[in-house]
Each structure stands twice: as structure tokens, then as C-alpha cells.
Write an enzyme that holds these catalytic residues in place. Structure first.
Site, PDB file in Angstrom:
ATOM      1  N   LYS A 118     -27.892 -22.990  27.945  1.00  0.00           N
ATOM      2  CA  LYS A 118     -26.553 -22.424  28.189  1.00  0.00           C
ATOM      3  C   LYS A 118     -26.649 -20.931  28.495  1.00  0.00           C
ATOM      4  O   LYS A 118     -27.689 -20.310  28.246  1.00  0.00           O
ATOM      5  CB  LYS A 118     -25.670 -22.660  26.957  1.00  0.00           C
ATOM      6  CG  LYS A 118     -26.168 -21.975  25.688  1.00  0.00           C
ATOM      7  CD  LYS A 118     -25.371 -22.405  24.454  1.00  0.00           C
ATOM      8  CE  LYS A 118     -25.930 -21.769  23.195  1.00  0.00           C
ATOM      9  NZ  LYS A 118     -25.277 -22.325  21.977  1.00  0.00           N
ATOM     10  N   ARG A 141     -16.081 -24.787  12.651  1.00  0.00           N
ATOM     11  CA  ARG A 141     -15.815 -24.237  13.970  1.00  0.00           C
ATOM     12  C   ARG A 141     -15.431 -25.449  14.806  1.00  0.00           C
ATOM     13  O   ARG A 141     -14.357 -25.987  14.628  1.00  0.00           O
ATOM     14  CB  ARG A 141     -17.050 -23.486  14.499  1.00  0.00           C
ATOM     15  CG  ARG A 141     -16.786 -22.685  15.745  1.00  0.00           C
ATOM     16  CD  ARG A 141     -18.034 -21.990  16.276  1.00  0.00           C
ATOM     17  NE  ARG A 141     -19.136 -22.928  16.520  1.00  0.00           N
ATOM     18  CZ  ARG A 141     -20.290 -22.591  17.075  1.00  0.00           C
ATOM     19  NH1 ARG A 141     -20.512 -21.357  17.446  1.00  0.00           N
ATOM     20  NH2 ARG A 141     -21.235 -23.481  17.260  1.00  0.00           N
ATOM     21  N   TYR A 186     -25.268  12.560  25.517  1.00  0.00           N
ATOM     22  CA  TYR A 186     -23.845  12.551  25.180  1.00  0.00           C
ATOM     23  C   TYR A 186     -23.634  12.740  23.686  1.00  0.00           C
ATOM     24  O   TYR A 186     -24.359  12.155  22.871  1.00  0.00           O
ATOM     25  CB  TYR A 186     -23.223  11.203  25.564  1.00  0.00           C
ATOM     26  CG  TYR A 186     -22.921  11.069  27.035  1.00  0.00           C
ATOM     27  CD1 TYR A 186     -22.034  11.914  27.684  1.00  0.00           C
ATOM     28  CD2 TYR A 186     -23.514  10.041  27.772  1.00  0.00           C
ATOM     29  CE1 TYR A 186     -21.754  11.764  29.030  1.00  0.00           C
ATOM     30  CE2 TYR A 186     -23.245   9.876  29.114  1.00  0.00           C
ATOM     31  CZ  TYR A 186     -22.356  10.746  29.747  1.00  0.00           C
ATOM     32  OH  TYR A 186     -22.081  10.582  31.070  1.00  0.00           O
ATOM     33  N   MET A 218     -25.109   4.970  30.457  1.00  0.00           N
ATOM     34  CA  MET A 218     -24.988   3.774  31.302  1.00  0.00           C
ATOM     35  C   MET A 218     -26.242   3.504  32.120  1.00  0.00           C
ATOM     36  O   MET A 218     -26.672   2.367  32.275  1.00  0.00           O
ATOM     37  CB  MET A 218     -23.775   3.900  32.237  1.00  0.00           C
ATOM     38  CG  MET A 218     -23.483   2.606  32.977  1.00  0.00           C
ATOM     39  SD  MET A 218     -22.159   2.713  34.184  1.00  0.00           S
ATOM     40  CE  MET A 218     -20.724   2.897  33.156  1.00  0.00           C
TER      41      MET A 218
HETATM   42  C1  PLP Z   1     -26.369 -22.759  21.167  1.00  0.00           C
HETATM   43  C2  PLP Z   1     -26.476 -24.033  20.414  1.00  0.00           C
HETATM   44  C3  PLP Z   1     -27.730 -24.510  19.997  1.00  0.00           C
HETATM   45  C4  PLP Z   1     -28.994 -23.694  20.097  1.00  0.00           C
HETATM   46  O1  PLP Z   1     -28.986 -22.765  19.035  1.00  0.00           O
HETATM   47  P1  PLP Z   1     -30.229 -21.766  18.762  1.00  0.00           P
HETATM   48  O2  PLP Z   1     -29.888 -21.090  17.496  1.00  0.00           O
HETATM   49  O3  PLP Z   1     -30.241 -20.833  19.924  1.00  0.00           O
HETATM   50  O4  PLP Z   1     -31.428 -22.608  18.705  1.00  0.00           O
HETATM   51  C5  PLP Z   1     -27.776 -25.757  19.412  1.00  0.00           C
HETATM   52  N1  PLP Z   1     -26.655 -26.491  19.221  1.00  0.00           N
HETATM   53  C6  PLP Z   1     -25.440 -26.047  19.591  1.00  0.00           C
HETATM   54  C7  PLP Z   1     -24.241 -26.895  19.346  1.00  0.00           C
HETATM   55  C8  PLP Z   1     -25.299 -24.804  20.182  1.00  0.00           C
HETATM   56  O5  PLP Z   1     -24.094 -24.361  20.537  1.00  0.00           O
END
Ligand code: PLP
Length: 393
Positions: free
Chosen positions: A50, A155, A283, A335
Site C-alpha cells: 500500500k 478501528r 531559520y 524546505m
Molecule cells: C498496513 C497493514 C499491514 C502491514 O503492517 P506493517 O506494520 O507495516 O507490517 C498489515 N495489515 C493491515 C490491515 C494493514 O493495514
């Protein structure tokens, strides 16, 4: 390609074309995948790519992973757009949508494309039933639905008592549906946390109720579970961050887990300046030179995704005279550039710099930078911007 800089640059020379690049090591992602499999040898692996493979570039990462995956391993993304994009590179392997379809159009596409999907809310069952009534059927002939339940994270996921009914309602539509019970751990990064054993117990109880006694169609573990909680492995594991070489565990770094960094973030020194004792740098004038010193300016900043919150003292590695030198940030990240203390380092404008990863025999885990910025490597990787060039090897 970068052109090599001549050795005799004046110390205040500024490169006009300096930019930053992420050197992506595809053999490292393959190594890390094997490491996940070694830890969970009896499980199928669902490689999480993802968010553009955590900022590493999903097309090249997925293609490299595919070379080392087993036939029944799969990929996971979150959005439909990510899944459709991945399908262009990954022709045959299942792709799971971890948030599932979010409306009727998405449901139609998901079925048409034969994507696997997560059902986390009862309204998604409604979408499925409506699609079914319209005569839509999954490509490949069989539904692949992962029912996500809330075992303690609160969640995404259905309340546990609702799962058996929904499970049955899907079976009523498609008797041959392949259903997987899924949940997610909230605190697996912390070995002291008692929520993980409680979530595991909840998950096992529900799996028993559904008759999933061999655990084959069950998935609970992401990277932290894979690394530290073998009881959570079940039939399918879902590694994300560990594939990219960082540790999900509090206080640990990728190399501690036998992982290799995939992203080596690099830039160049674009100026080397002398400052006098008492001069301030950057800065907000947050850094005051304690004595006359050399300040190096590196051509990377938060506009490239380097975290603005990195404090004075954050390490970088400078490649000068064929050697790796440890240096530290002095003053605020801006930046387009950041400033480092070059005291005692014979560096010149044009020299390469490692912000995280490994190079020239030096190792600087992204986890370490993240900790200093009060965040996690996940976020650093995802924040790399389009200004950074990706170089795959
Ligand atoms: C992002 C995600 C993972 C992977 O998690 P990591 O901690 O990066 O290994 C696995 N399962 C779900 C549902 C996720 O959203």
C-alpha cells in the site's frame, strides 16, 4: 546520471543542479521477504504494498517480490486505485483490498477484476447483496472475502458477535466462497503490552466458533506479529514495514531484526561555509556556533520529504575522500536544504551524503532518524516527495 565533481572545487562552490535521490535496493526487499517467510514458514505471505509500497515505488517493488513469492502468496493494498494500478504489473497473483469496496461502483469493479477484499462493516454486505441481485459475479467464479473483526484495536472491523451471521450470509450467496477471518493487532510493537495476548485470545475464540480449527483461513499478524509473536501467525501473515527493512518494534532498528534497508536516501553537499564563534545557523537561529567551525549545506529538505522535525544532532553520513564520516545536523531543516556540522571532516561541495539507509560501509537506519523526530520509519518513507529521483538496482 550524476556527473562526478572535480576534486578542486572552491569551498564555497554551489552546485546548480544538485538534487536528491532514493537508491532502492531490490535485492534487499527480496531478502526481507525471505526473512518474513523464515519466521513464519507455515504461513502464506500477503505482501503489503500500500501507499506506493511505503514510498518505495509499488511497480518495481511488487515485481521484485513476485520473483521470490510462492504460488499461493498474494499482495495487499488499500484503495481500489492502488489495486488497479498494481494489476498492470502483477497479472496473475491475487490482490487484496484491505479497506474493501466503499460504494456500489467500487463493488462492481472489485467483482469484475476478481480482487480479494476485506469486509469490515455490515453495510459492505449490503453492497455485495445488491451487486449479486443485479447478476454481478466475481471474475474467477469464486468470492474471496476476508472478514475483519475487532478484537481490541477498535478501528476497522465488525464486532465479534456479528461475524458468524455475516459469514453465513456470504456463504448463502456463494456456497464456494473462500472466507478468511482477519483482525489487526494494536500493540504488537510492544512486548510488555497485555493487549496482544487478549486480542489473540479473542481471535482464537471466534475462529473456533466459526469452525476454523486449523487456523488456515485466519490472519492476524503484520510485521510486529511476524517478528515477535509466533502464536499470531496462523495461515496467512501480512508483512509491510519489515519488507522495507525497518523494524516495527519500539526501540529496535531494521538491522536488529536481520533486515536490510531498501531505501538509501542520498543527496549532496552543495556548499561548505566557515562560520565564526557566536554566529547562528538557519531559520530561527536555533543553532549558535560554539567556536569557529565549518558548516555544510546539503541539498535536501522537507520539500523532498526529509523530516522538518529532525533536531540538531540528528546524524548523517558524508562521503569524503573515499571514506564515510559521521556528521550531525546543526540548525533547522528548511524546505530545500539542511545544515550540518562538518568540524574535522575534509568534505567538499559535491560530496555525497546519506540521510538514511546504508552506503560506503556505513549504516544509518531510518528507524534511528524516525525516533529522533518522534515518529516511525513508516512515515519517513511515505513522505518522500516527487522531487526525489528513484534509482533502482
Ligand atoms: C498496513 C497493514 C499491514 C502491514 O503492517 P506493517 O506494520 O507495516 O507490517 C498489515 N495489515 C493491515 C490491515 C494493514 O493495514
Amino acid at each position: 546520471m550524476m556527473t562526478a565533481m572535480p576534486d578542486s572545487l572552491p569551498e564555497d562552490y554551489t552546485l546548480l543542479s544538485a538534487h536528491s535521490w532514493a537508491d532502492i535496493d531490490l535485492s534487499a526487499v527480496q531478502h526481507n521477504f525471505r526473512r518474513a517467510r523464515e519466521l513464519a514458514p507455515a504461513s502464506r505471505t500477503c505482501a503489503v504494498v500500500k501507499a506506493n509500497a511505503y514510498g518505495h515505488g509499488a511497480p518495481r517493488i511488487a515485481t521484485a517480490l513476485q520473483e521470490v513469492m510462492r504460488p499461493d502468496d498474494l499482495f495487499a493494498v488499500v484503495t481500489l486505485r492502488e489495486a488497479l494500478s498494481l494489476r498492470q504489473y502483477i497479472a496473475d497473483r491475487p490482490i487484496l483490498l484491505m479497506r474493501g469496496p466503499l460504494d456500489a461502483n467500487e463493488m462492481a469493479t472489485v467483482l469484475q477484476q476478481g480482487f480479494y477484499w476485506v469486509l469490515h462493516s455490515d453495510w459492505q454486505l449490503g453492497l455485495l447483496q445488491q451487486a449479486w441481485q443485479k447478476g454481478l459475479r466475481p471474475a474467477g467464479g469464486k468470492l474471496h472475502v476476508w472478514l475483519k473483526t475487532n478484537t481490541g484495536m477498535s478501528r476497522l472491523g465488525m464486532p465479534m458477535p456479528e461475524v458468524p451471521t455475516i459469514w453465513q450470509q456470504i456463504r448463502d450467496l456463494d456456497a464456494g466462497a473462500e472466507l478468511v477471518l482477519m483482525s489487526h493487532l494494536a500493540c504488537a510493537d510492544d512486548m510488555e503490552e497485555s493487549l496482544t495476548p487478549r486480542q489473540l485470545q479473542n481471535f482464537k475464540t471466534l475462529a473456533q466458533d466459526l469452525g476454523l480449527t486449523d487456523g488456515h483461513h485466519c490472519t492476524l499478524a503484520a510485521s510486529a506479529g511476524i517478528l515477535n509473536w509466533p502464536q499470531t501467525h496462523f495461515g496467512i501473515v501480512r508483512p509491510g514495514i519489515m519488507l522495507y527493512g525497518a523494524s516495527p518494534m519500539i526501540g529496535r532498528e531494521g538491522p536488529d531484526e536481520g533486515l536490510q534497508p531498501v531505501m538509501n536516501l542520498k543527496s549532496r553537499l552543495i556548499a561548505v561555509n566557515q562560520v565564526k564563534a557566536g554566529d547562528t545557523v538557519g531559520y530561527g537561529a536555533t543553532f549558535t556556533a560554539p567556536q569557529d567551525m565549518q558548516i555544510g549545506v546539503i541539498g535536501i529538505g522537507y520539500g523532498d520529504g526529509y523530516p522538518r522535525h529532525a533536531p540538531t544532532g540528528t546524524p548523517v553520513v558524508i562521503h569524503a575522500r573515499d571514506q564515510a564520516w559521521d556528521a550531525t545536523l546543526a540548525g533547522r531543516v528548511s524546505m530545500d536544504m539542511l545544515t550540518v556540522d562538518l568540524t574535522g571532516i575534509p568534505a567538499l561541495a559535491g560530496d555525497e551524503v546519506l540521510l538514511w539507509g546504508q552506503a560506503w560501509g556505513a549504516s544509518l537506519p531510518a528507524d534511528r532518524i524516525a525516533r529522533l523526530c518522534h515518529t516511525i520509519a513508516y512515515e519517513l518513507f511515505c513522505q518522500i516527495t516527487a522531487r526525489v529521483e528513484y534509482r533502482y538496482r
